[in-house]
Design an enzyme around this catalytic site. Structure first.
Site, PDB file in Angstrom:
ATOM      1  N   LYS A  49       0.983  -1.064   0.158  1.00 22.29           N
ATOM      2  CA  LYS A  49      -0.060   0.121  -0.030  1.00 22.29           C
ATOM      3  C   LYS A  49       1.023   1.245   0.038  1.00 22.29           C
ATOM      4  O   LYS A  49       0.570   2.144  -0.551  1.00 22.29           O
ATOM      5  CB  LYS A  49      -0.880  -0.062   1.065  1.00 22.29           C
ATOM      6  CG  LYS A  49      -2.121  -1.208   1.066  1.00 22.29           C
ATOM      7  CD  LYS A  49      -2.869  -1.362   2.317  1.00 22.29           C
ATOM      8  CE  LYS A  49      -3.914  -2.691   2.160  1.00 22.29           C
ATOM      9  NZ  LYS A  49      -4.368  -3.021   3.464  1.00 22.29           N
ATOM     10  N   GLN A  93      -4.652  -1.971   9.444  1.00 17.18           N
ATOM     11  CA  GLN A  93      -4.552  -2.960   8.601  1.00 17.18           C
ATOM     12  C   GLN A  93      -4.767  -4.370   9.742  1.00 17.18           C
ATOM     13  O   GLN A  93      -4.716  -4.300  11.068  1.00 17.18           O
ATOM     14  CB  GLN A  93      -2.948  -3.346   8.560  1.00 17.18           C
ATOM     15  CG  GLN A  93      -2.512  -4.457   7.862  1.00 17.18           C
ATOM     16  CD  GLN A  93      -3.127  -4.517   6.524  1.00 17.18           C
ATOM     17  OE1 GLN A  93      -3.020  -3.759   5.816  1.00 17.18           O
ATOM     18  NE2 GLN A  93      -3.789  -5.609   6.073  1.00 17.18           N
ATOM     19  N   ASP A 116     -11.554   2.250   3.813  1.00 14.75           N
ATOM     20  CA  ASP A 116     -11.893   0.859   3.552  1.00 14.75           C
ATOM     21  C   ASP A 116     -13.368   0.457   3.610  1.00 14.75           C
ATOM     22  O   ASP A 116     -13.674  -0.590   3.386  1.00 14.75           O
ATOM     23  CB  ASP A 116     -11.058  -0.034   4.729  1.00 14.75           C
ATOM     24  CG  ASP A 116      -9.774  -0.784   4.418  1.00 14.75           C
ATOM     25  OD1 ASP A 116      -9.552  -0.944   3.155  1.00 14.75           O
ATOM     26  OD2 ASP A 116      -8.888  -1.326   5.386  1.00 14.75           O
TER      27      ASP A 116
END
Ligand code: NAP
Length: 282
Positions: A49, A93, A116
């Site tokens: 990322k 994460q 997200d």
């Protein structure tokens, strides 16, 4: 042989466009990544990322927490990042270290920075078809179908797996595009009878070899979301690739299919958040 749905090539094009669009903003979009614990797979994902952010001309900062300090520090860190006007997107994460409440963390991320699309408000907006963040993997699958001009309207889309990460939001997006969706899971009976009806078959289970050639309608588009490791550590999907390749019309490789598209859609979401913030600051 089926036509390959080349997610890696499409993702590269998308990131190029995102970079051009980001360059027109008053300041580069900024993504904050929070990595708690020392899970090796998570470290690899986070590095990927970070690379994507650099490719897109974004700023990125990864906040590392040890498994020991995460319970006390994670929520205050997220609250600080929520308040920081220099941060457009926040990504926690997953998985968090054992014993930590990922729900509390995901609910703490501001919905305006929730790139997200895990916050209940954004999940609700998605369910209602309102504008907002789109979950990265499902959005990446739709972008892949669109790029290869695979029609969705009126088509039977059969999804294997009903997780909140993939199957459920994907069912909503496909329904929103007038697909007819069947959402399957571990209790579904006679899976092959359903998959054989699919014009678009998407597998997000995590079981190598689950989708065999006799489960696929000739000419169908087959999207393999899964990322399994075989005993040699090689990445494989759910689909028996060699056999299904002879039946399907379109097929995603693993790796190089859905994975890169998921990452490209994250960049789209960060750009979207940065654009909205720059408009608010006018
Ligand atoms: P998950 O939360 O474990 O969900 C798996 C789903 O599969 C569940 O809904 C489960 O049903 C269902 N299932 C299990 N056995 C089944 C069977 N025999 N037939 C039909 N359905 C069955 O997994 P996830 O997080 O959605 O991830 C799924 C896979 O996609 C994993 O391999 C993951 O690594 C991969 N993934 C890839 C990307 C990417 O970017 N490429 C992104 C996310 C995930 P129940 O609900 O009944 O338990």
């Amino acid at each position: 042989m089926a036509i390959r749905l080349d997610g890696a090539a499409l993702a590269a094009q998308i990131k190029q466009r995102v970079r051009t669009e980001a360059a027109g903003l008053p300041r580069p979009p900024a993504l904050a990544v929070v990595l708690a614990g020392d899970d090796p797979a998570s470290q690899i994902y986070v590095r990927g990322k970070e690379r994507d952010c650099v490719e897109c001309g974004f700023e990125t900062r990864t906040h590392l927490l040890t498994a020991g300090e995460a319970p006390a520090r994670l929520l205050p860190l997220l609250e600080n990042l929520n308040r920081d006007p220099g941060v457009d997107g926040i990504l926690v994460q997953l998985p968090l270290p054992e014993g930590m409440d990922s729900r509390a963390a995901l609910h703490t991320v501001s919905p305006e920075k929730d790139v997200d699309c895990f916050h209940p408000l954004n999940v609700g907006r998605l369910a209602l078809g309102e504008p907002g963040f789109r979950p990265c993997t499902p959005a990446g699958i739709l972008a892949l179908l669109d790029a290869y001009e695979i029609p969705i309207r009126g088509r039977h889309c059969v999804i294997l797996g009903r997780s909140h990460l993939v199957g459920r939001p994907l069912a909503q997006l496909l329904t929103g595009r007038d697909g007819t969706v069947t959402l399957c899971h571990s209790r579904t009976q006679d899976l092959p009878a359903l998959t054989r009806q699919a014009d678009i078959l998407i597998s997000a289970v995590g079981r190598p070899g689950l989708v065999t050639a006799d489960m696929v309608k000739p000419g169908a588009a087959v999207i393999d979301v899964a990322m399994n490791r075989d005993p040699e550590g090689k990445l494989t999907g759910d689909v028996d690739f060699t056999a299904v390749d002879l039946v399907a019309g379109h097929l995603t490789p693993v790796p190089g299919g859905v994975g890169p598209m998921t990452r490209a859609m994250l960049m789209e979401n960060v750009l979207w958040a940065a654009r909205r913030r720059s408009r608010e600051n006018l």
